[in-house]
Design a protein around this motif. Structure first.
Motif, short mmCIF file in Angstrom:
data_model
loop_
_atom_site.label_atom_id
_atom_site.label_comp_id
_atom_site.label_asym_id
_atom_site.label_seq_id
_atom_site.Cartn_x
_atom_site.Cartn_y
_atom_site.Cartn_z
N ILE A 149 33.58 31.51 72.32
CA ILE A 149 33.81 32.94 72.56
C ILE A 149 33.37 33.73 71.34
O ILE A 149 32.78 34.81 71.46
CB ILE A 149 35.29 33.19 72.92
CG1 ILE A 149 35.58 32.59 74.30
CG2 ILE A 149 35.64 34.67 72.87
CD1 ILE A 149 37.02 32.54 74.70
N ARG B 261 37.00 39.50 69.77
CA ARG B 261 37.62 38.55 70.71
C ARG B 261 38.58 39.25 71.66
O ARG B 261 38.69 38.90 72.82
CB ARG B 261 38.36 37.45 69.95
CG ARG B 261 37.45 36.51 69.20
CD ARG B 261 38.24 35.51 68.38
NE ARG B 261 38.99 34.57 69.18
CZ ARG B 261 38.51 33.45 69.72
NH1 ARG B 261 37.25 33.13 69.53
NH2 ARG B 261 39.27 32.66 70.42
N PHE C 237 36.75 40.54 74.51
CA PHE C 237 36.41 39.47 75.45
C PHE C 237 37.61 39.16 76.34
O PHE C 237 37.49 39.12 77.56
CB PHE C 237 35.97 38.19 74.72
CG PHE C 237 35.64 37.07 75.66
CD1 PHE C 237 34.34 36.90 76.11
CD2 PHE C 237 36.62 36.21 76.14
CE1 PHE C 237 34.04 35.88 77.02
CE2 PHE C 237 36.33 35.19 77.03
CZ PHE C 237 35.02 35.03 77.47
N ASP D 276 38.63 33.23 80.01
CA ASP D 276 37.92 32.22 79.24
C ASP D 276 36.44 32.25 79.62
O ASP D 276 36.01 33.09 80.43
CB ASP D 276 38.52 30.83 79.46
CG ASP D 276 38.57 30.41 80.93
OD1 ASP D 276 37.81 30.96 81.75
OD2 ASP D 276 39.37 29.51 81.25
N ILE D 277 35.67 31.33 79.07
CA ILE D 277 34.23 31.30 79.35
C ILE D 277 33.96 30.96 80.82
O ILE D 277 33.02 31.47 81.42
CB ILE D 277 33.51 30.33 78.38
CG1 ILE D 277 33.50 30.95 76.98
CG2 ILE D 277 32.10 30.02 78.85
CD1 ILE D 277 32.85 30.13 75.91
#
Length: 196
Positions: free
Chosen positions: A32, A43, A46, A52-53
């Motif tokens: 990330i 972050r 994000f 999450d990814i």
């Protein structure tokens, strides 16, 4: 309105960063932190948008493929929908293979299934309406599950195949199965499976 545009812009930038990273690394090796650095966000930003990814990857697939396919009427435009899906797989083989290598076949299949089940449910319900019939709910669920599972499996087979995809043949096969089988399966729906 401005916040929505900015939010979409941030998601799109993170998606582009992930797609670029996936050309060089396996999905579990992408952090990330590196995606945030590539986009110039922190972050916290994000995590505001994605858990999450894998959630970001799902968003990419939803935006680029599933949302487009949802716009098709699967009863009348199924050929166009299938052709779009085949082209998407060809154009994004590296992303899908990276996801496959990271998640494994079963997990990726569940991932794709979750995207296609709603489309299939709409098609099955629309077919019943068009045919002026109604099948039992458990049979409808069974049909939807069967078709969504088959579509997810075929998509995986398309991008895992080392041979070039014959779009016309793939389109013809899937179209034939969908067009002929759905109508027949609805017409032949069991009235009372357990009492027969």
């Amino acid at each position: 309105m401005r916040h929505d545009v900015q939010s979409q812009s941030t998601k799109t930038a993170l998606a582009a960063a992930l797609k670029k990273a996936m050309t060089k690394k396996r999905l579990p090796d992408i952090t990330i932190k590196e995606l945030c650095q590539a986009c110039g966000v922190d972050r916290k930003t994000f995590y505001y948008h994605f858990e999450d990814i894998y959630a970001l990857l799902k968003w990419i697939l939803d935006q680029e493929a599933v949302e487009v396919v949802r716009k098709f009427d699967l009863l009348s435009d199924y050929k166009e929908a299938i052709l779009f899906a085949v082209r998407y797989v060809e154009d994004n083989k590296h992303i899908l293979n990276c996801a496959y290598d990271s998640m494994g076949r079963d997990q990726l299949k569940r991932f794709l299934y979750a995207d296609f089940i709603g489309l299939v449910q709409n098609a099955v319900r629309a077919a019943q309406k068009q045919m002026n019939i109604a099948v039992e709910r458990d049979y409808e669920v069974f049909l939807c599950d069967m078709y969504a599972d088959a579509i997810a499996s075929q998509i995986i087979n398309l991008f895992r195949n080392e041979q070039p995809v014959d779009k016309d043949r793939t389109l013809a096969y899937i179209s034939l199965v969908f067009k002929v089988s759905l109508r027949e399966l609805l017409l032949c729906a069991p009235k009372d499976i357990y009492g027969a």
